[in-house]
Design a protein around this motif. Structure first.
Motif, PDB file in Angstrom:
ATOM      1  N   PHE A 237      47.515  36.891  44.153  1.00 10.66           N
ATOM      2  CA  PHE A 237      47.432  37.242  42.747  1.00 10.66           C
ATOM      3  C   PHE A 237      47.196  38.733  42.553  1.00 10.66           C
ATOM      4  O   PHE A 237      47.364  39.253  41.460  1.00 10.66           O
ATOM      5  CB  PHE A 237      46.305  36.434  42.092  1.00 10.66           C
ATOM      6  N   GLY A 238      46.794  39.411  43.607  1.00 11.75           N
ATOM      7  CA  GLY A 238      46.553  40.843  43.513  1.00 11.75           C
ATOM      8  C   GLY A 238      45.729  41.341  44.686  1.00 11.75           C
ATOM      9  O   GLY A 238      45.518  40.620  45.668  1.00 11.75           O
ATOM     10  N   VAL A 239      45.285  42.584  44.587  1.00 16.67           N
ATOM     11  CA  VAL A 239      44.438  43.212  45.601  1.00 16.67           C
ATOM     12  C   VAL A 239      43.143  43.633  44.926  1.00 16.67           C
ATOM     13  O   VAL A 239      43.004  43.557  43.706  1.00 16.67           O
ATOM     14  CB  VAL A 239      45.134  44.432  46.237  1.00 16.67           C
ATOM     15  N   SER A 240      42.198  44.105  45.717  1.00 19.82           N
ATOM     16  CA  SER A 240      40.935  44.536  45.130  1.00 19.82           C
ATOM     17  C   SER A 240      40.228  45.499  46.069  1.00 19.82           C
ATOM     18  O   SER A 240      40.685  45.753  47.191  1.00 19.82           O
ATOM     19  CB  SER A 240      40.044  43.322  44.838  1.00 19.82           C
ATOM     20  N   ILE A 241      39.112  46.027  45.598  1.00 19.34           N
ATOM     21  CA  ILE A 241      38.192  46.806  46.422  1.00 19.34           C
ATOM     22  C   ILE A 241      36.853  46.084  46.377  1.00 19.34           C
ATOM     23  O   ILE A 241      36.287  45.882  45.301  1.00 19.34           O
ATOM     24  CB  ILE A 241      38.056  48.254  45.913  1.00 19.34           C
ATOM     25  N   LEU A 242      36.367  45.676  47.545  1.00 22.74           N
ATOM     26  CA  LEU A 242      35.145  44.898  47.641  1.00 22.74           C
ATOM     27  C   LEU A 242      34.262  45.438  48.763  1.00 22.74           C
ATOM     28  O   LEU A 242      34.746  46.139  49.660  1.00 22.74           O
ATOM     29  CB  LEU A 242      35.462  43.422  47.932  1.00 22.74           C
TER      30      LEU A 242
END
Length: 303
Positions: A237-242
């Motif tokens: 569904f997408g990417v992120s920064i975690l």
């Protein structure tokens, strides 16, 4: 106040924390009329109203808020005295209350568990809240320590870094960019982005990074938990920064991976925080020293 009782202060404190006479009665296993009588007596002792009623809700008066501050100080002093009586040397009695932001739940239980193994007679509690709730608890001085990714700037606190907290670019393990080297930040910003809610420390750090390079991410969806974001990443569904701490299990299982993106990871730390000037209990001092030992152990710097 010399004629007020400790029980009246306990009931008053419960009302202030829970926001109603009914909830305070349930919490203290009292009847609501008993709570009302206790508050009537305490109000007579003080000589001023402690609460005002607006519709069906109650709000503390200025006098009520000042009395609550004093009551909390009394409870804290008594708790410290109780622990001193327990055992000045061996920490055979006492309690410790820690509140952490949601991202810290991936390592905080193990951290506190090892402390309790060292001091098995200590009663410890761990509360996991979003940052806004943590700030509320910090203002109310409800816990011994708070663990956050960024100390609050609006409150005077003592803060000490004790653990690295790198924020990394996260994608599904079979994402087209996985395996590429030095992906430009501008290219990463083109991907649909899954963001934490406004107010989150991770969200704020991410926005600062992109703003510093004149970029704006394509926020596809805001989510209030790391778990929801991880599940969404897994279904492309997408990417992120975690925080890297949140994805260790998923990396090990092969469901998620870390993208090699320029200017990442964002270098941050985890901080242990308490209200400035708060007199620590013996147990709190022991926990602070334990964290300092943890910090110096090189194998704990980046789990």
């Amino acid at each position: 106040m010399r004629h007020g009782t400790f029980r009246q202060l306990e009931v008053f404190d419960a009302i202030m924390r829970l926001g109603s006479f009914r909830k305070a009665a349930e919490f203290l296993f009292l009847t609501q009329p008993t709570v009302s009588i206790q508050m009537k007596k305490l109000t007579e002792v003080v000589g001023y109203p402690l609460f005002e009623h607006v519709g069906k809700r109650i709000f503390p008066t200025d006098v009520g808020r000042e009395l609550h501050k004093t009551a909390r100080e009394v409870f804290d002093d008594l708790a410290r005295f109780d622990m001193v009586l327990g055992d000045l040397k061996g920490l055979t009695r006492g309690s410790l209350s820690i509140a952490v932001v949601t991202t810290a739940k991936y390592f905080a239980p193990g951290l506190l568990g090892r402390f309790c193994e060292r001091y098995p007679s200590i009663e410890a509690s761990l509360k996991v809240c979003n940052r806004a709730h943590i700030i509320e608890r910090l203002i109310a001085n409800e816990d011994d320590f708070y663990i956050l990714g960024q100390p609050p700037g609006e409150i005077e606190v003592d803060a000490e870094a004790f653990l690295d907290n790198p924020l990394v670019a996260v994608a599904a393990n079979d994402h087209p960019l996985m395996g590429e080297k030095r992906i430009p930040l501008r290219r990463f910003a083109e991907e649909p982005f899954l963001a934490r809610e406004p107010g989150s420390g991770t969200r704020a750090a991410t926005e600062r990074l992109f703003a510093a390079h004149g970029l704006k991410v394509r926020v596809r969806m805001e989510m209030e938990s790391n778990e929801a974001i991880k599940q969404a990443i897994m279904v492309h569904f997408g990417v992120s920064i975690l925080s890297r701490h949140t994805i260790m299990m998923e990396i090990a299982s092969g469901h998620l991976g870390v993208l090699d993106v320029e200017h990442l990871p964002i270098t941050r730390s985890w901080y242990v925080v308490n209200r400035k000037g708060k007199a620590p209990s013996l147990v709190a001092c022991a926990f602070r020293n334990y964290l300092r030992e943890y910090t110096t152990a090189s194998d704990h710097r980046d789990p």
